[in-house]
Write a protein that holds these residues in place. Structure first.
Motif, PDB file in Angstrom:
ATOM      1  N   PHE A   1       2.068  -3.937  -1.115  1.00 43.66           N
ATOM      2  CA  PHE A   1       1.395  -3.904   0.013  1.00 43.66           C
ATOM      3  C   PHE A   1       0.104  -2.965  -0.146  1.00 43.66           C
ATOM      4  CE2 PHE A   1       0.761  -1.183   3.887  1.00 43.66           C
ATOM      5  CZ  PHE A   1       0.604  -2.288   4.885  1.00 43.66           C
ATOM      6  N   VAL A   2       0.308  -2.093  -1.078  1.00 43.40           N
ATOM      7  CA  VAL A   2      -0.992  -1.205  -1.128  1.00 43.40           C
ATOM      8  C   VAL A   2      -1.951  -1.656  -1.989  1.00 43.40           C
ATOM      9  CG1 VAL A   2      -1.567   0.794  -2.718  1.00 43.40           C
ATOM     10  CG2 VAL A   2       0.709   0.709  -1.484  1.00 43.40           C
ATOM     11  N   LYS A   3      -1.795  -3.015  -2.707  1.00 42.66           N
ATOM     12  CA  LYS A   3      -2.794  -3.621  -3.424  1.00 42.66           C
ATOM     13  C   LYS A   3      -3.436  -4.314  -2.452  1.00 42.66           C
ATOM     14  CE  LYS A   3      -0.705  -4.041  -7.891  1.00 42.66           C
ATOM     15  NZ  LYS A   3      -0.059  -4.868  -8.761  1.00 42.66           N
ATOM     16  N   ASN A   4      -2.799  -5.136  -1.475  1.00 38.56           N
ATOM     17  CA  ASN A   4      -3.185  -5.881  -0.594  1.00 38.56           C
ATOM     18  C   ASN A   4      -4.198  -5.463   0.551  1.00 38.56           C
ATOM     19  OD1 ASN A   4      -1.967  -8.314  -1.770  1.00 38.56           O
ATOM     20  ND2 ASN A   4      -0.214  -7.939  -0.633  1.00 38.56           N
ATOM     21  N   THR A   5      -3.550  -4.036   0.800  1.00 39.24           N
ATOM     22  CA  THR A   5      -4.289  -3.272   1.964  1.00 39.24           C
ATOM     23  C   THR A   5      -5.562  -2.929   1.377  1.00 39.24           C
ATOM     24  OG1 THR A   5      -2.091  -2.500   2.861  1.00 39.24           O
ATOM     25  CG2 THR A   5      -3.928  -1.325   3.268  1.00 39.24           C
ATOM     26  N   MET A   6      -5.624  -2.427   0.013  1.00 40.20           N
ATOM     27  CA  MET A   6      -6.918  -1.990  -0.653  1.00 40.20           C
ATOM     28  C   MET A   6      -7.989  -3.128  -0.670  1.00 40.20           C
ATOM     29  SD  MET A   6      -6.663   1.405  -0.583  1.00 40.20           S
ATOM     30  CE  MET A   6      -8.223   1.516  -1.516  1.00 40.20           C
TER      31      MET A   6
ATOM     32  N   GLY B   1      -7.380  -2.615  -9.334  1.00 41.23           N
ATOM     33  CA  GLY B   1      -8.617  -1.990  -9.125  1.00 41.23           C
ATOM     34  C   GLY B   1      -9.837  -3.018  -8.838  1.00 41.23           C
ATOM     35  N   SER B   2     -10.972  -2.366  -8.147  1.00 45.13           N
ATOM     36  CA  SER B   2     -12.348  -3.248  -7.977  1.00 45.13           C
ATOM     37  C   SER B   2     -13.106  -3.302  -9.018  1.00 45.13           C
ATOM     38  CB  SER B   2     -13.130  -2.709  -6.787  1.00 45.13           C
ATOM     39  OG  SER B   2     -13.499  -1.358  -7.285  1.00 45.13           O
ATOM     40  N   SER B   3     -12.798  -3.036 -10.210  1.00 42.14           N
ATOM     41  CA  SER B   3     -13.550  -3.050 -11.366  1.00 42.14           C
ATOM     42  C   SER B   3     -12.883  -3.709 -12.482  1.00 42.14           C
ATOM     43  CB  SER B   3     -13.907  -1.807 -12.178  1.00 42.14           C
ATOM     44  OG  SER B   3     -14.601  -1.938 -13.351  1.00 42.14           O
ATOM     45  N   ALA B   4     -13.643  -4.885 -13.156  1.00 39.10           N
ATOM     46  CA  ALA B   4     -12.893  -5.774 -14.150  1.00 39.10           C
ATOM     47  C   ALA B   4     -12.372  -4.773 -15.129  1.00 39.10           C
ATOM     48  CB  ALA B   4     -13.933  -6.778 -14.440  1.00 39.10           C
ATOM     49  N   GLY B   5     -12.997  -3.901 -15.610  1.00 42.07           N
ATOM     50  CA  GLY B   5     -12.681  -3.323 -16.942  1.00 42.07           C
ATOM     51  C   GLY B   5     -11.968  -1.852 -16.669  1.00 42.07           C
ATOM     52  N   SER B   6     -11.017  -2.157 -15.488  1.00 44.13           N
ATOM     53  CA  SER B   6     -10.493  -0.642 -15.201  1.00 44.13           C
ATOM     54  C   SER B   6      -9.187  -0.502 -15.634  1.00 44.13           C
ATOM     55  CB  SER B   6     -10.223  -0.902 -13.472  1.00 44.13           C
ATOM     56  OG  SER B   6      -9.308  -2.106 -13.622  1.00 44.13           O
ATOM     57  N   SER B   7      -8.692  -1.383 -16.660  1.00 40.42           N
ATOM     58  CA  SER B   7      -7.509  -1.047 -17.415  1.00 40.42           C
ATOM     59  C   SER B   7      -7.426   0.220 -18.419  1.00 40.42           C
ATOM     60  CB  SER B   7      -6.948  -2.059 -18.223  1.00 40.42           C
ATOM     61  OG  SER B   7      -8.049  -2.678 -19.121  1.00 40.42           O
ATOM     62  N   GLY B   8      -8.594   0.461 -18.993  1.00 37.38           N
ATOM     63  CA  GLY B   8      -8.819   1.483 -19.811  1.00 37.38           C
ATOM     64  C   GLY B   8      -9.381   3.038 -19.159  1.00 37.38           C
TER      65      GLY B   8
ATOM     66  N   ALA C   1      -8.919  11.004  -3.979  1.00 36.26           N
ATOM     67  CA  ALA C   1      -7.461  10.553  -4.446  1.00 36.26           C
ATOM     68  C   ALA C   1      -6.453  10.927  -3.499  1.00 36.26           C
ATOM     69  CB  ALA C   1      -7.002  11.528  -5.764  1.00 36.26           C
ATOM     70  N   VAL C   2      -5.440   9.824  -3.102  1.00 31.96           N
ATOM     71  CA  VAL C   2      -4.612   9.552  -2.183  1.00 31.96           C
ATOM     72  C   VAL C   2      -3.168   9.408  -2.799  1.00 31.96           C
ATOM     73  CG1 VAL C   2      -3.965   8.749   0.175  1.00 31.96           C
ATOM     74  CG2 VAL C   2      -6.236   9.134  -0.443  1.00 31.96           C
ATOM     75  N   PRO C   3      -2.190  10.121  -2.456  1.00 32.62           N
ATOM     76  CA  PRO C   3      -0.908   9.614  -3.081  1.00 32.62           C
ATOM     77  C   PRO C   3      -0.293   8.681  -2.133  1.00 32.62           C
ATOM     78  CG  PRO C   3      -0.874  11.679  -2.147  1.00 32.62           C
ATOM     79  CD  PRO C   3      -2.144  11.364  -1.990  1.00 32.62           C
ATOM     80  N   VAL C   4       0.606   7.627  -2.676  1.00 34.24           N
ATOM     81  CA  VAL C   4       1.346   6.650  -1.886  1.00 34.24           C
ATOM     82  C   VAL C   4       2.596   6.762  -2.658  1.00 34.24           C
ATOM     83  CG1 VAL C   4       1.477   4.615  -0.889  1.00 34.24           C
ATOM     84  CG2 VAL C   4      -0.676   5.618  -0.962  1.00 34.24           C
ATOM     85  N   ASP C   5       3.742   6.678  -1.745  1.00 37.12           N
ATOM     86  CA  ASP C   5       4.956   6.612  -2.584  1.00 37.12           C
ATOM     87  C   ASP C   5       5.583   4.980  -2.158  1.00 37.12           C
ATOM     88  OD1 ASP C   5       5.290   9.172  -3.267  1.00 37.12           O
ATOM     89  OD2 ASP C   5       5.907   9.846  -1.340  1.00 37.12           O
ATOM     90  N   THR C   6       5.821   4.412  -3.159  1.00 35.63           N
ATOM     91  CA  THR C   6       6.458   3.073  -3.134  1.00 35.63           C
ATOM     92  C   THR C   6       7.849   2.885  -3.783  1.00 35.63           C
ATOM     93  OG1 THR C   6       5.410   2.509  -5.544  1.00 35.63           O
ATOM     94  CG2 THR C   6       4.175   2.289  -3.449  1.00 35.63           C
ATOM     95  N   PRO C   7       8.599   2.023  -3.608  1.00 35.90           N
ATOM     96  CA  PRO C   7       9.769   1.728  -4.144  1.00 35.90           C
ATOM     97  C   PRO C   7       9.908   1.800  -5.554  1.00 35.90           C
ATOM     98  CG  PRO C   7       9.673   0.087  -2.463  1.00 35.90           C
ATOM     99  CD  PRO C   7       8.277   0.636  -2.815  1.00 35.90           C
ATOM    100  N   SER C   8       8.715   1.414  -6.198  1.00 37.76           N
ATOM    101  CA  SER C   8       8.787   1.558  -7.792  1.00 37.76           C
ATOM    102  C   SER C   8       8.065   2.995  -8.471  1.00 37.76           C
ATOM    103  CB  SER C   8       7.611   0.637  -8.353  1.00 37.76           C
ATOM    104  OG  SER C   8       6.371   0.676  -7.837  1.00 37.76           O
ATOM    105  N   GLY C   9       7.770   3.830  -7.300  1.00 41.37           N
ATOM    106  CA  GLY C   9       7.304   5.249  -7.690  1.00 41.37           C
ATOM    107  C   GLY C   9       6.319   5.418  -7.014  1.00 41.37           C
ATOM    108  N   ARG C  10       5.584   6.668  -7.240  1.00 37.13           N
ATOM    109  CA  ARG C  10       4.428   7.249  -6.676  1.00 37.13           C
ATOM    110  C   ARG C  10       3.141   6.550  -7.398  1.00 37.13           C
ATOM    111  NH1 ARG C  10       3.498  13.323  -5.293  1.00 37.13           N
ATOM    112  NH2 ARG C  10       5.201  12.699  -3.830  1.00 37.13           N
ATOM    113  N   GLN C  11       2.452   6.098  -6.391  1.00 37.41           N
ATOM    114  CA  GLN C  11       1.020   5.486  -6.797  1.00 37.41           C
ATOM    115  C   GLN C  11      -0.317   6.380  -6.485  1.00 37.41           C
ATOM    116  OE1 GLN C  11       1.066   1.202  -5.805  1.00 37.41           O
ATOM    117  NE2 GLN C  11       2.747   0.744  -6.950  1.00 37.41           N
ATOM    118  N   ILE C  12      -1.241   6.514  -7.338  1.00 40.83           N
ATOM    119  CA  ILE C  12      -2.439   7.057  -6.696  1.00 40.83           C
ATOM    120  C   ILE C  12      -3.740   6.158  -6.341  1.00 40.83           C
ATOM    121  CG2 ILE C  12      -4.103   8.970  -7.144  1.00 40.83           C
ATOM    122  CD1 ILE C  12      -1.129   9.802  -7.020  1.00 40.83           C
ATOM    123  N   ILE C  13      -4.073   6.198  -5.372  1.00 41.44           N
ATOM    124  CA  ILE C  13      -5.405   5.432  -4.855  1.00 41.44           C
ATOM    125  C   ILE C  13      -6.462   6.137  -5.212  1.00 41.44           C
ATOM    126  CG2 ILE C  13      -6.510   4.237  -2.963  1.00 41.44           C
ATOM    127  CD1 ILE C  13      -3.888   3.646  -1.497  1.00 41.44           C
TER     128      ILE C  13
END
Length: 585
Positions: free
Chosen positions: A66-71, A99-106, A136-148
């Motif tokens: 849901f977080v990915k789709n919302t962003m 993320g919105s950048s293609a090279g965001s993995s690193g 930076a915004v913290p979001v708690d998900t079933p798989s753990g906390r994610q940071i937007i």
């Protein structure tokens, strides 16, 4: 070029424009940067509102995607572009999940806001000094906390600032050009009148008073200055004309005077000499003469230092002889315009004719006096013989006694005239070395008996040791007899007469002070004249000839000394004799 006032004013205009544009540009760049940061913070705050965060938390609790789709749905609201990107990062592993950048993995995250989000709070601080902006915004998900995490590289802001800076540079260059043009013409309007005034002042310093400053028509300070300058020029021209006229008058007077006039500076150089003085002294080249040298050659015992620095000698006179011309020189110290000693003025009087007349008069008096001695002696002898024959006739005896008394008086008068005539020739002095103390003591002792007859008290006091003196003892003794005798005659019975003597520097001072009737002030200036009597009836009654003080002055003058009388009617008289100590030649 930049030494001129005109270009200095232009530089002032240029520096003023540079200062204004620098301040304005710096303020503009700062405000743009602040505005950009405030806008970023405002967009993030509007997007991640409390309702949006609550909806995001609730949706993420049931679905981790849901977080990915919302962003992805809110990218336009966040202003995501090539300069600004968002990232969804696992708080546990730090892995970029999306993320919105293609090279965001690193992605490497070094941000205070990100660290704040790891603690469970929203990281929303901004810092203009950083090279990027983030949120930076913290979001708690079933798989753990994610940071937007939203990050803006500020590249857009940098480009905007660079563009603004280019505009400012263009504006500064244009402003400098405009300020140079405007400053040149404005400064020219100011400096041209000043330049004209400067040229006029230069011509004025060269003595050209006629041209006026005419091309300045302004009513401002410069116009007032030009008008004042014209008035000053006219006044100065008139003043200098008056000074020149007076100078020409003085020059004409000095050049046509029958007396010689010389002026000496404090260094002894001749600063002015008229034609009469040149002829009298036969001076051609004034440069070779100084005060001391000139008057030393003329035999005048005087130095310029004495005139300048000794108060009692600031004015005096001397008699000199040059090429059989007798001159009387009057010296006086003059002051300059600052009331400081400016030099010495010497006025030369030709007294050759007066001296010849005086010599003739003296010779006449001496001859007549000498010729009168024989007939007076004859008259007295016959009168004395006649008195023996008329003793029984009281009237005839009285007449004969009168003839004898008048003959005696005329004999004393002739004798005094002969003495005076001989004294006027200094060669008649019989100078020897003698004791002044002994001479004064003898005179006082002799006159004490005469003083006691009138009840006077005559005393002698010595204020300091008296040295041996070189002079005519008999003549100086005669002076003391004359002065003390006058004090005895003109002091009422029971008076006091004090004789003081002592050495003061290089001089001998003898003072005779009495408590007599005194001398009126109007008579003091003539007291040393021949035959002058203050009280003619009283003087004749006391047997005076009117020559005693004249003889005394001649004796003192022949010794190079001075005699001075101070007196107040009813209080007494003081006679001061000053004699220089001269070594035997």
């Amino acid at each position: 070029m930049f030494k001129s006032l005109q270009w200095k004013l232009v530089m002032v205009f240029v520096l003023l424009v540079l200062a204004i544009m620098t301040v304005a540009g710096s303020f503009l760049v700062l405000r743009v940067s602040v505005f950009y940061h405030d806008m970023f913070a405002s967009e993030m705050a509007d997007t991640f509102s409390q309702s949006f965060l609550a909806r995001l938390e609730n949706g993420a609790a049931g679905d981790t995607e849901f977080v990915k789709n919302t962003m992805r749905a809110t990218m336009s609201r966040l202003g995501i572009d090539s300069y600004r990107n968002y990232y969804i990062i696992s708080a546990d592993s730090g892995t970029v999940l999306d993320g919105s950048s293609a090279g965001s993995s690193g992605l490497y995250v070094d941000s205070d806001n990100f660290i704040t989000a790891l603690t469970g709070n929203v990281g929303n601080s901004t810092n203009a000094r950083k090279q990027f902006m983030d949120y930076a915004v913290p979001v708690d998900t079933p798989s753990g906390r994610q940071i937007i995490y939203i990050k803006d590289t500020k590249e857009e802001l940098t480009k905007i600032i660079q563009h603004i800076f280019e505009i400012i540079i263009q504006a500064v260059v244009l402003g400098i050009i405009i300020s140079i043009i405007i400053g040149y013409f404005l400064s020219r309007a100011i400096t041209t009148p000043i330049s004209n005034l400067t040229k006029r002042a230069k011509r004025l310093s060269e003595g050209q008073f006629d041209p006026r400053v005419e091309n300045i028509k302004a009513d401002d300070e410069i116009g007032i200055l030009a008008e004042t300058f014209n008035d000053m020029s006219s006044t100065l021209k008139g003043t200098l004309s008056d000074i020149s006229t007076e100078k020409n008058k003085i020059e004409a007077i000095l050049q046509n005077m029958t007396d010689g006039v010389m002026a000496f500076g404090t260094d002894g150089k001749i600063i002015h000499i008229n034609s009469t003085a040149r002829k009298m002294l036969n001076i051609e080249n004034v440069e070779q003469y100084r005060f001391d040298k000139l008057f030393s050659i003329l035999g005048a015992d005087i130095l310029i230092g004495d005139l300048l620095y000794l108060e009692e000698k600031r004015s005096c006179e001397r008699e000199v002889t040059k090429d059989n011309i007798a001159l009387k020189v009057n010296f006086a110290v003059f002051d300059d315009e600052r009331n400081k000693t400016g030099g010495v003025l010497a006025v030369l009087h030709d007294i050759t004719k007066q001296q010849k007349l005086e010599n003739s008069r003296r010779e006449f008096v001496a001859n007549v006096s000498h010729e009168l001695r024989t007939p007076l002696t004859t008259v007295k002898s016959y009168a004395e013989t006649l008195l023996d024959f008329v003793k029984d006739n009281k009237t005839a005896a009285a007449f004969t006694n009168t003839i004898l008394n008048e003959t005696d008086r005329m004999t004393r008068l002739v004798k005094d005239l002969l003495v005076l005539s001989s004294l006027e020739n200094s060669a008649s002095l019989n100078k020897t070395v003698f004791s002044l103390k002994a001479m004064i003591h003898d005179v006082v002792s002799t006159m004490t008996l005469v003083a006691s007859e009138k009840g006077h008290r005559l005393q002698f006091k010595q204020s300091s040791e008296l040295p041996e003196f070189y002079g005519d003892s008999d003549k100086l003794e005669q002076v003391l007899y004359n002065i003390i005798s006058n004090s005895i005659k003109y002091t009422p019975n029971g008076g006091k007469i004090l004789v003081r003597a002592g050495k003061v520097y290089h001089e001998i001072q003898i003072e005779v002070q009495d408590t007599g009737i005194g001398i009126p002030e109007k008579d003091l200036s003539r007291i040393f004249e021949r035959f002058y009597r203050v009280d003619k009836a009283r003087s004749r009654e006391l047997g005076g000839t009117g020559l005693g003080l004249a003889i005394s002055k001649s004796i003192i003058d022949s010794h190079g000394g001075q005699i001075h009388i101070d007196s107040k009617p009813g209080e007494g008289t003081s006679v001061l004799i000053t004699l220089p100590i001269v070594k035997k030649k």
